[in-house]
Design a protein around this motif. Sequence first.
Motif, PDB file in Angstrom:
ATOM      1  N   LEU A  67      17.889  57.335 -12.145  1.00 35.44           N
ATOM      2  CA  LEU A  67      17.917  58.795 -12.028  1.00 35.44           C
ATOM      3  C   LEU A  67      18.918  59.234 -10.971  1.00 35.44           C
ATOM      4  O   LEU A  67      19.655  60.202 -11.160  1.00 35.44           O
ATOM      5  CB  LEU A  67      16.521  59.308 -11.680  1.00 35.44           C
ATOM      6  CG  LEU A  67      15.396  58.976 -12.667  1.00 35.44           C
ATOM      7  CD1 LEU A  67      14.058  59.499 -12.147  1.00 35.44           C
ATOM      8  CD2 LEU A  67      15.703  59.553 -14.041  1.00 35.44           C
ATOM      9  N   ALA A  70      22.378  58.850 -12.305  1.00 40.84           N
ATOM     10  CA  ALA A  70      22.722  59.857 -13.316  1.00 40.84           C
ATOM     11  C   ALA A  70      22.816  61.256 -12.736  1.00 40.84           C
ATOM     12  O   ALA A  70      23.117  62.208 -13.467  1.00 40.84           O
ATOM     13  CB  ALA A  70      21.682  59.827 -14.426  1.00 40.84           C
ATOM     14  N   ALA A  72      20.294  63.031 -11.417  1.00 38.90           N
ATOM     15  CA  ALA A  72      19.128  63.822 -11.807  1.00 38.90           C
ATOM     16  C   ALA A  72      18.707  64.752 -10.670  1.00 38.90           C
ATOM     17  O   ALA A  72      18.952  64.460  -9.488  1.00 38.90           O
ATOM     18  CB  ALA A  72      17.968  62.888 -12.158  1.00 38.90           C
ATOM     19  N   PRO A  73      18.078  65.869 -11.004  1.00 37.66           N
ATOM     20  CA  PRO A  73      17.584  66.777  -9.952  1.00 37.66           C
ATOM     21  C   PRO A  73      16.599  66.060  -9.035  1.00 37.66           C
ATOM     22  O   PRO A  73      15.881  65.148  -9.455  1.00 37.66           O
ATOM     23  CB  PRO A  73      16.887  67.883 -10.750  1.00 37.66           C
ATOM     24  CG  PRO A  73      17.494  67.820 -12.115  1.00 37.66           C
ATOM     25  CD  PRO A  73      17.830  66.382 -12.358  1.00 37.66           C
ATOM     26  N   VAL A  76      12.984  65.687 -10.128  1.00 35.03           N
ATOM     27  CA  VAL A  76      12.714  64.644 -11.124  1.00 35.03           C
ATOM     28  C   VAL A  76      12.559  63.283 -10.440  1.00 35.03           C
ATOM     29  O   VAL A  76      11.677  62.492 -10.776  1.00 35.03           O
ATOM     30  CB  VAL A  76      13.833  64.603 -12.182  1.00 35.03           C
ATOM     31  CG1 VAL A  76      13.623  63.430 -13.146  1.00 35.03           C
ATOM     32  CG2 VAL A  76      13.890  65.909 -12.961  1.00 35.03           C
ATOM     33  N   VAL A  77      13.429  63.024  -9.451  1.00 32.92           N
ATOM     34  CA  VAL A  77      13.357  61.760  -8.711  1.00 32.92           C
ATOM     35  C   VAL A  77      12.020  61.652  -7.983  1.00 32.92           C
ATOM     36  O   VAL A  77      11.323  60.628  -8.069  1.00 32.92           O
ATOM     37  CB  VAL A  77      14.530  61.658  -7.715  1.00 32.92           C
ATOM     38  CG1 VAL A  77      14.392  60.403  -6.853  1.00 32.92           C
ATOM     39  CG2 VAL A  77      15.862  61.649  -8.453  1.00 32.92           C
ATOM     40  N   THR A  80       9.033  61.302 -10.457  1.00 36.00           N
ATOM     41  CA  THR A  80       8.975  59.959 -11.038  1.00 36.00           C
ATOM     42  C   THR A  80       8.379  58.965 -10.048  1.00 36.00           C
ATOM     43  O   THR A  80       7.489  58.174 -10.396  1.00 36.00           O
ATOM     44  CB  THR A  80      10.385  59.505 -11.460  1.00 36.00           C
ATOM     45  OG1 THR A  80      10.917  60.416 -12.414  1.00 36.00           O
ATOM     46  CG2 THR A  80      10.342  58.113 -12.057  1.00 36.00           C
ATOM     47  N   PRO A 209      16.217  62.363 -22.043  1.00 29.64           N
ATOM     48  CA  PRO A 209      17.217  62.228 -20.964  1.00 29.64           C
ATOM     49  C   PRO A 209      16.561  61.898 -19.628  1.00 29.64           C
ATOM     50  O   PRO A 209      15.349  62.090 -19.446  1.00 29.64           O
ATOM     51  CB  PRO A 209      17.869  63.621 -20.932  1.00 29.64           C
ATOM     52  CG  PRO A 209      16.794  64.547 -21.417  1.00 29.64           C
ATOM     53  CD  PRO A 209      16.026  63.764 -22.462  1.00 29.64           C
ATOM     54  N   LEU A 210      17.391  61.408 -18.711  1.00 32.19           N
ATOM     55  CA  LEU A 210      16.982  61.166 -17.314  1.00 32.19           C
ATOM     56  C   LEU A 210      15.787  60.223 -17.197  1.00 32.19           C
ATOM     57  O   LEU A 210      14.992  60.310 -16.264  1.00 32.19           O
ATOM     58  CB  LEU A 210      16.652  62.503 -16.619  1.00 32.19           C
ATOM     59  CG  LEU A 210      17.784  63.518 -16.552  1.00 32.19           C
ATOM     60  CD1 LEU A 210      17.301  64.810 -15.916  1.00 32.19           C
ATOM     61  CD2 LEU A 210      18.971  62.957 -15.793  1.00 32.19           C
ATOM     62  N   LYS A 211      15.639  59.303 -18.163  1.00 30.18           N
ATOM     63  CA  LYS A 211      14.540  58.327 -18.138  1.00 30.18           C
ATOM     64  C   LYS A 211      13.167  58.994 -18.098  1.00 30.18           C
ATOM     65  O   LYS A 211      12.209  58.438 -17.542  1.00 30.18           O
ATOM     66  CB  LYS A 211      14.693  57.398 -16.928  1.00 30.18           C
ATOM     67  CG  LYS A 211      16.006  56.655 -16.858  1.00 30.18           C
ATOM     68  CD  LYS A 211      16.131  55.608 -17.936  1.00 30.18           C
ATOM     69  CE  LYS A 211      17.411  54.803 -17.783  1.00 30.18           C
ATOM     70  NZ  LYS A 211      17.552  53.766 -18.817  1.00 30.18           N
ATOM     71  N   LEU A 212      13.062  60.176 -18.697  1.00 30.70           N
ATOM     72  CA  LEU A 212      11.773  60.873 -18.677  1.00 30.70           C
ATOM     73  C   LEU A 212      10.729  60.164 -19.527  1.00 30.70           C
ATOM     74  O   LEU A 212       9.541  60.484 -19.441  1.00 30.70           O
ATOM     75  CB  LEU A 212      11.962  62.316 -19.166  1.00 30.70           C
ATOM     76  CG  LEU A 212      12.743  63.236 -18.225  1.00 30.70           C
ATOM     77  CD1 LEU A 212      12.930  64.606 -18.849  1.00 30.70           C
ATOM     78  CD2 LEU A 212      12.032  63.361 -16.885  1.00 30.70           C
TER      79      LEU A 212
END
Length: 245
Positions: A67, A70, A72-73, A76-77, A80, A209-212
Amino acid sequence: MRALRRGLADPWVRLGLSDMLATCVGIAAWGLVTGVAMVKTGLSVELAILMSLLVYAGSAQLAVLPLMAAGAPLWVVWLTATCVNLRFVIFSSMWRGYFAHLPRRQRLWMGYFSGDVIFVAFMKRFPRAEPVPEQVPYFWGAAAANWLAWQVPSIIGILAANAIPLSWGLGFAGVLALLGILLSMLRDRASWLATGVACTAAIATFALPLKLNILVAIAAAVAAGLGAEAAERALRRAPRSEGAA
């Protein structure tokens, strides 16, 4: 050195160390892979070492590294990492029956050094949730073995990341290490069900996306595990209710 010798003289410390030896190879492989991955993702050596020492959570580190790479916001990090580490809330609640009487500072340090494999080994040795003097030295023996087995290879991986080619397949070795640790923790139907649901959900939502898909898999596994445990409790109560009737 005197404190170290005194600690190693305790038979329960040595027992904790010996119980962890069987898993140290897998933990070391996992730590080495994570150390290499942090530098390959773009972290500086100094920041990677700091992350290894402060975070000390391999699954969370591996989950957030893609993340971060990539872009990512930040939410999100953080979300996760929080979801991946939610299991430690459960571990802590179960450890409370053993360590609630200890000073808060000591409990905070034990929280930092706790881990999945330590939890499994501890619960096998002390299945009854009541404090006894042997538990604290056993915990520290297991925690010391686990910490060293992780941090030393992780820092080696960080320092030698640029000299280790990706063609060595360390990622696959890390997956094998994770599988070995995971299988040692699957002890009942609820955990097996949660694992199967997590695998299915992660594969089904791989295109997100973003490994969600990781978050989806975690949420599905938690829901499945809690549902299975609730169903088992209901089934155990049912015969008693019928008998009373």
